[in-house]
Motif scaffolding. Sequence first.
Motif, mmCIF file in Angstrom:
data_model
loop_
_atom_site.group_PDB
_atom_site.id
_atom_site.type_symbol
_atom_site.label_atom_id
_atom_site.label_comp_id
_atom_site.label_asym_id
_atom_site.label_seq_id
_atom_site.Cartn_x
_atom_site.Cartn_y
_atom_site.Cartn_z
ATOM 1 N N GLY A 191 0.788 -1.231 0.000
ATOM 2 C CA GLY A 191 0.000 0.000 0.000
ATOM 3 C C GLY A 191 0.817 1.277 0.000
ATOM 4 N N TYR A 192 1.868 1.336 0.810
ATOM 5 C CA TYR A 192 2.667 2.560 0.864
ATOM 6 C C TYR A 192 3.340 2.836 -0.477
ATOM 7 C CZ TYR A 192 6.121 6.021 2.075
ATOM 8 O OH TYR A 192 6.876 7.163 2.090
ATOM 9 N N ALA A 193 3.966 1.811 -1.048
ATOM 10 C CA ALA A 193 4.659 1.982 -2.329
ATOM 11 C C ALA A 193 3.689 2.400 -3.424
ATOM 12 C CB ALA A 193 5.372 0.690 -2.717
ATOM 13 N N VAL A 194 2.516 1.795 -3.439
ATOM 14 C CA VAL A 194 1.518 2.133 -4.456
ATOM 15 C C VAL A 194 1.024 3.557 -4.259
ATOM 16 C CG1 VAL A 194 -0.760 1.549 -5.378
ATOM 17 C CG2 VAL A 194 0.851 -0.262 -4.796
ATOM 18 N N GLY A 195 0.867 3.964 -3.009
ATOM 19 C CA GLY A 195 0.463 5.342 -2.732
ATOM 20 C C GLY A 195 1.471 6.352 -3.256
ATOM 21 N N GLN A 196 2.750 6.028 -3.097
ATOM 22 C CA GLN A 196 3.785 6.916 -3.617
ATOM 23 C C GLN A 196 3.766 6.962 -5.145
ATOM 24 O OE1 GLN A 196 5.844 8.932 -1.651
ATOM 25 N NE2 GLN A 196 4.278 8.239 -0.217
ATOM 26 N N LEU A 197 3.503 5.822 -5.769
ATOM 27 C CA LEU A 197 3.407 5.790 -7.235
ATOM 28 C C LEU A 197 2.206 6.589 -7.728
ATOM 29 C CD1 LEU A 197 4.253 2.040 -7.893
ATOM 30 C CD2 LEU A 197 5.725 4.011 -8.341
ATOM 31 N N CYS A 198 1.124 6.572 -6.963
ATOM 32 C CA CYS A 198 -0.085 7.319 -7.350
ATOM 33 C C CYS A 198 0.158 8.825 -7.344
ATOM 34 C CB CYS A 198 -1.235 6.994 -6.412
ATOM 35 S SG CYS A 198 -1.942 5.367 -6.673
ATOM 36 N N ARG A 199 1.077 9.270 -6.523
ATOM 37 C CA ARG A 199 1.339 10.708 -6.422
ATOM 38 C C ARG A 199 1.863 11.304 -7.731
ATOM 39 N NH1 ARG A 199 4.726 11.890 -1.129
ATOM 40 N NH2 ARG A 199 4.385 13.995 -1.909
ATOM 41 N N VAL A 200 2.478 10.487 -8.565
ATOM 42 C CA VAL A 200 3.040 10.999 -9.817
ATOM 43 C C VAL A 200 2.317 10.447 -11.038
ATOM 44 C CG1 VAL A 200 5.319 11.454 -8.849
ATOM 45 C CG2 VAL A 200 4.825 9.215 -9.824
ATOM 46 N N ALA A 201 1.085 10.005 -10.850
ATOM 47 C CA ALA A 201 0.346 9.363 -11.942
ATOM 48 C C ALA A 201 0.077 10.304 -13.122
ATOM 49 C CB ALA A 201 -0.965 8.788 -11.432
ATOM 50 N N ALA A 202 0.048 11.597 -12.875
ATOM 51 C CA ALA A 202 -0.223 12.538 -13.963
ATOM 52 C C ALA A 202 1.029 12.873 -14.775
ATOM 53 C CB ALA A 202 -0.822 13.826 -13.406
ATOM 54 N N ARG A 203 2.218 12.691 -14.189
ATOM 55 C CA ARG A 203 3.466 13.025 -14.873
ATOM 56 C C ARG A 203 4.525 11.950 -14.635
ATOM 57 N NH1 ARG A 203 4.735 17.431 -17.078
ATOM 58 N NH2 ARG A 203 3.463 19.276 -17.128
ATOM 59 N N PRO A 204 4.306 10.737 -15.141
ATOM 60 C CA PRO A 204 5.291 9.678 -14.918
ATOM 61 C C PRO A 204 6.569 9.896 -15.730
ATOM 62 C CG PRO A 204 3.607 8.914 -16.412
ATOM 63 C CD PRO A 204 3.171 10.271 -15.937
ATOM 64 N N THR A 205 7.647 9.344 -15.215
ATOM 65 C CA THR A 205 8.931 9.359 -15.912
ATOM 66 C C THR A 205 9.388 7.914 -16.081
ATOM 67 O OG1 THR A 205 10.203 9.443 -13.866
ATOM 68 C CG2 THR A 205 9.539 11.566 -14.832
ATOM 69 N N GLU A 206 10.500 7.737 -16.750
ATOM 70 C CA GLU A 206 11.053 6.392 -16.897
ATOM 71 C C GLU A 206 11.406 5.805 -15.536
ATOM 72 O OE1 GLU A 206 11.333 4.371 -19.488
ATOM 73 O OE2 GLU A 206 10.394 5.823 -20.813
ATOM 74 N N ASP A 207 11.869 6.639 -14.614
ATOM 75 C CA ASP A 207 12.210 6.160 -13.269
ATOM 76 C C ASP A 207 10.983 5.668 -12.519
ATOM 77 O OD1 ASP A 207 14.899 6.687 -13.618
ATOM 78 O OD2 ASP A 207 14.783 8.676 -12.687
ATOM 79 N N THR A 208 9.864 6.360 -12.677
ATOM 80 C CA THR A 208 8.665 5.911 -11.969
ATOM 81 C C THR A 208 8.092 4.643 -12.600
ATOM 82 O OG1 THR A 208 7.306 7.498 -13.197
ATOM 83 C CG2 THR A 208 8.067 8.160 -11.008
ATOM 84 N N ILE A 209 8.275 4.465 -13.899
ATOM 85 C CA ILE A 209 7.883 3.207 -14.542
ATOM 86 C C ILE A 209 8.718 2.068 -13.965
ATOM 87 C CG2 ILE A 209 8.091 1.907 -16.707
ATOM 88 C CD1 ILE A 209 5.700 3.445 -16.986
ATOM 89 N N LEU A 210 10.013 2.300 -13.797
ATOM 90 C CA LEU A 210 10.876 1.269 -13.217
ATOM 91 C C LEU A 210 10.472 0.966 -11.782
ATOM 92 C CD1 LEU A 210 14.357 2.356 -14.616
ATOM 93 C CD2 LEU A 210 12.958 0.417 -15.327
ATOM 94 N N ALA A 211 10.101 1.985 -11.035
ATOM 95 C CA ALA A 211 9.648 1.771 -9.657
ATOM 96 C C ALA A 211 8.369 0.940 -9.635
ATOM 97 C CB ALA A 211 9.429 3.111 -8.968
ATOM 98 N N ALA A 212 7.459 1.207 -10.544
ATOM 99 C CA ALA A 212 6.220 0.426 -10.615
ATOM 100 C C ALA A 212 6.531 -1.028 -10.964
ATOM 101 C CB ALA A 212 5.273 1.035 -11.651
#
Length: 65
Positions: free
Chosen positions: A29-50
């Motif tokens: 839940g915590y990790a997914v919540g952090q990923l949701c914070r950047v859902a409007a402007r994802p980067t390659e790094d956030t894709i890797l985190a997901a």
Amino acid sequence: SVDPVLLKKYQGIVGALLYCSGNSRPDAGYAVGQLCRVAARPTEDTILAAHRVLAYLYRTRDMGL
């Protein structure tokens, strides 16, 4: 400007993770919540985190909660 293909891919992954964390895997839940914070402007790094969260869920699929 965000690549529309990247945006759709990221939002799809995060949506699936959000469903999992809300229904069967609260440990993510915590990790997914952090990923949701950047859902409007994802980067390659956030894709890797997901993908790392997906890999964690796969590796721990037999873990009972």
